[in-house]
Design an enzyme around this catalytic site. Sequence first.
Site: not given
Ligand code: SF4
Length: 363
Positions: A230-232, A133, A119, A306, A130, A207, A175-176
């Site tokens: 990443s929907l969440h 995060c 990763c 977690n 987010c 991702s 990061g994005e």
């Molecule tokens: S995009 Fe990924 S690294 Fe950036 S704040 Fe959201 S979860 Fe964290």
Amino acid sequence: MIDTKEFTVLDAMELKLPTIFALSLPELEQWCLDHQIKKYRAGQIYRWLFPMRAKSWEEMTDLPLELREKLAASFSFFTSEIESHQIASDRTEKLLLKLHDREFVECVVMREPNRTTICISTQVGCAMGCVFCASGLAGLTRNLTTAEILEQITQLDRLLDEQEKITNIVVMGIGEPLANLANLLPALERLHEGKTFNFGSRRITISTVGLPEKIRELARIGKRYSLAVSLHASNDKLRTEIVPVNKNIGIREILEAAEYYFEQTGRRVTYEYVLLSGINDSPRDAKQLVTLLKNRHAHVNLIPMNAISLLDIGGSSQETARTFSHILNDAGIVTTIRKRKGADIDAACGQLRLPKIHDQIKG
Ligand code: SF4
């Protein structure tokens, strides 16, 4: 004359030399020709850098000393230093790398039978904010360069046993990734080259938090990378609370871009869904998700979060995760629950760089 034995990473940083890993094979061949060195030497150097996993110039014993000295005077080996190396009880390993400007980035290797996944990160910090995060707590500092992205892979590769090979890469670290496509894509391109890792695009997962224009851009480049969104959350109100960048985007637009990705690449999109206790993990949330994803080319990956004490957010119980998963599977949406890896070294999703950030916040 530079003594290669004494030539350290920090010397290279101070001299501002480019890293050797930044060069493609044709570029290295050209460098050889420009320095009156036979072109085939570039192939030899490449063999040391990639399949042989050399860690220094002096290991390259079939190269003349003069050439090794010339290389050491022209290039740095690694531009990052390993600040810390942690190994979890499940053999997940995490590197904290110190970059040339004293910023930090993390990358991880995770092991399963017949599978070694790494990763990697694409930015120092993250602007997406987010709420669950740890990686993005301090905001975005800067994009990683193509060489810095590649260097994480070569550093992790050197942790593996002789017979062990990287089988999968997930671009899911700090990061994005789609906000740094300009540097990420050339790095991935280098992985496909036969003389480096000879890595197929299908074994690389990118991702994203869901940037529709960037998803479309990625769809058009003609590669078949796996895409994870990443929907969440299953409605815009909640998603904007958890993933603030959603405010100006909206779930519908992301789903449409993801369908476009499928049409262009034939790759079904994975929707990542972090389960946050009491926030997005009720049966009602699951049913809303069914309504959103039914009849789409979707796979759902539930991530048991977690707990992050600093953020006061708890993970959902296994029982809750199973109920959520059953609702989706029963509706015909293929759903898996991701295994926790590396939890005891903070290498799990959303925990990268937490201790460093924790130090900063606690002063
Ligand atoms: S995009 Fe990924 S690294 Fe950036 S704040 Fe959201 S979860 Fe964290």
